[in-house]
Design an enzyme around this catalytic site. Structure first.
Site, PDB file in Angstrom:
ATOM      1  N   LYS A  35       0.856  -1.187   0.000  1.00 49.71           N
ATOM      2  CA  LYS A  35       0.000   0.000   0.000  1.00 49.71           C
ATOM      3  C   LYS A  35       0.889   1.233   0.000  1.00 49.71           C
ATOM      4  O   LYS A  35       1.804   1.343   0.824  1.00 49.71           O
ATOM      5  CB  LYS A  35      -0.934   0.036   1.210  1.00 49.71           C
ATOM      6  CG  LYS A  35      -1.848   1.280   1.201  1.00 49.71           C
ATOM      7  CD  LYS A  35      -2.882   1.246   2.295  1.00 49.71           C
ATOM      8  CE  LYS A  35      -2.309   1.559   3.646  1.00 49.71           C
ATOM      9  NZ  LYS A  35      -3.361   1.749   4.673  1.00 49.71           N
ATOM     10  N   ARG A  63     -10.220  -1.366   7.931  1.00 49.00           N
ATOM     11  CA  ARG A  63      -9.296  -2.257   8.662  1.00 49.00           C
ATOM     12  C   ARG A  63      -8.751  -1.578   9.903  1.00 49.00           C
ATOM     13  O   ARG A  63      -8.497  -2.232  10.921  1.00 49.00           O
ATOM     14  CB  ARG A  63      -8.208  -2.799   7.742  1.00 49.00           C
ATOM     15  CG  ARG A  63      -7.223  -1.805   7.130  1.00 49.00           C
ATOM     16  CD  ARG A  63      -6.091  -1.437   8.059  1.00 49.00           C
ATOM     17  NE  ARG A  63      -4.894  -1.007   7.375  1.00 49.00           N
ATOM     18  CZ  ARG A  63      -3.947  -0.298   7.959  1.00 49.00           C
ATOM     19  NH1 ARG A  63      -4.073   0.135   9.209  1.00 49.00           N
ATOM     20  NH2 ARG A  63      -2.859   0.004   7.276  1.00 49.00           N
ATOM     21  N   ASP A  66       1.992   6.606  13.660  1.00 53.39           N
ATOM     22  CA  ASP A  66       2.443   5.713  12.590  1.00 53.39           C
ATOM     23  C   ASP A  66       3.708   6.233  11.914  1.00 53.39           C
ATOM     24  O   ASP A  66       4.072   5.794  10.831  1.00 53.39           O
ATOM     25  CB  ASP A  66       1.341   5.516  11.553  1.00 53.39           C
ATOM     26  CG  ASP A  66       0.878   6.829  10.930  1.00 53.39           C
ATOM     27  OD1 ASP A  66       1.400   7.898  11.310  1.00 53.39           O
ATOM     28  OD2 ASP A  66      -0.004   6.789  10.058  1.00 53.39           O
ATOM     29  N   LYS A 112       5.554  10.806  16.596  1.00 52.91           N
ATOM     30  CA  LYS A 112       4.150  10.961  16.971  1.00 52.91           C
ATOM     31  C   LYS A 112       3.902  10.317  18.330  1.00 52.91           C
ATOM     32  O   LYS A 112       4.439   9.250  18.632  1.00 52.91           O
ATOM     33  CB  LYS A 112       3.225  10.322  15.933  1.00 52.91           C
ATOM     34  CG  LYS A 112       3.093  11.092  14.628  1.00 52.91           C
ATOM     35  CD  LYS A 112       2.041  10.438  13.739  1.00 52.91           C
ATOM     36  CE  LYS A 112       1.822  11.202  12.451  1.00 52.91           C
ATOM     37  NZ  LYS A 112       0.774  10.573  11.609  1.00 52.91           N
TER      38      LYS A 112
END
Length: 339
Positions: A70, A113, A239, A243
């Site tokens: 992805k 998801r 991610d 962060k």
């Protein structure tokens, strides 16, 4: 030449439902725990710090004979151009021949998801009688998280939504959530669930049983002293390196699980607690798949604080994408391209 099925966002929405995606995501976690998957190294690049970046997540699901990737890009200036800031594309390939199977728009698959992931973390780690859900973040992912959690927790009666930067976004989401559940997810809430936008995060945290965080924050939003015993966190926003959404000190006493430990240490919510020595690597209880398969105990007591750090892997996108492609083939939905 190969037949390649291409699905856009609306076509994916037509063939996917949240209950099925929850089952698929659990299956991915189970397979990963049993050694049936491989996660390839994450690729991340900032074209312009804070303004434009992209990442590539990829992997292999051996039992399903698929691999793929992805690609997700975020270009903050896109909104002024009338196009989404976040764009994703999923490519699924046959692991027995290397031939491409399909290309899918990544936005809805990612939402589904990710929503399933956060809710599954709560399913296995939160108290089963949890009644109050706090959603921190009111962006694209929030509705998916709320929908999936309500499906898995019939005990939840109160949903609070907090938007750190734009409180009005929480107002709009809370007001429209019943319609979103019905129209986008086919879910009718008929058990008196209330949806409320909240400004006071401290008091909201103190009243919550399950807290799901989905923000791009690089500064902790939730302080340790606000958290009551027995609270569960599903952290899905962190991610990339730097962060963090919750106070690193929360991890000192919490029972912690990840979706992929190496990836979480590098770019997840546990990155900073591990780097500071607050959370020792050996203190991480395991990956969520270890709980799904029964290899590791999840929550050990009602008063224990639990955390699920979910950075998201391509494995989730690929098997959810395969689910959509198979359903679309049965319904003859999508565009077939000769490649």
């Amino acid at each position: 030449m190969f037949d390649l099925r291409v699905l856009n966002k609306e076509e994916i929405k037509e063939v996917l439902n949240m209950n099925d995606v929850i089952k698929i995501v659990e299956e991915v976690y189970r397979l990963k725990a049993e050694g049936g998957t491989t996660v390839f190294p994450l690729i991340f690049h900032e074209f312009e710090p804070g303004a434009a970046d992209m990442d590539i997540k990829s992997g292999w699901l051996k039992g399903y004979d698929i691999f793929g990737l992805k690609v997700v890009s975020w270009f903050g200036g896109n909104e002024k151009k009338g196009i989404p800031a976040l764009i994703g594309i999923i490519l699924v390939l046959d692991a027995t021949t290397g031939t491409p199977i399909g290309i899918l728009d990544g936005a809805h698959v990612t939402g589904m998801r990710t929503g399933a992931s956060g809710a599954i973390g709560a399913k296995y780690l939160a108290r089963s009688n949890s009644e109050t859900l706090l959603m921190v973040g009111a962006g694209h992912i929030a509705a998916f998280e709320i929908a999936a959690t309500l499906l898995l927790f019939p005990t939840v009666k109160n949903v609070m939504i907090h938007a750190p930067l734009h409180p009005e976004h929480a107002d709009r989401l809370a007001a429209s959530m019943p319609d979103i559940l019905r129209e986008e997810f086919g879910i009718t809430v008929d058990r008196g669930v209330g949806f409320h936008a909240v400004r006071d995060l401290e008091n909201a945290v103190k009243d919550s049983d399950i807290i799901i965080t989905a923000t791009p924050s690089k500064t902790p939003l939730i302080k340790k002293e606000w958290v009551k015993p027995g609270t569960h966190f599903s952290c899905v926003g962190a991610d990339m390196s730097g962060k963090e959404e919750i106070d690193p000190e929360i991890f000192a006493d919490a029972r912690v699980f990840t979706d992929d430990t190496e990836q979480c240490i590098n770019v997840g919510e546990i990155e900073i607690p591990v780097a500071r020595g607050i959370l020792k690597r050996e203190a991480i209880a395991g990956e969520i798949g270890d709980v799904v398969t029964g290899r590791v105990t999840g929550r050990e007591s009602d008063g224990q604080i639990t955390v699920f750090d979910a950075t998201g892997t391509a494995l989730l996108d690929l098997l959810t994408g395969k689910l959509a492609l198979d359903a679309a083939a049965e319904k003859e939905i999508g565009t077939i391209v000769k490649l």
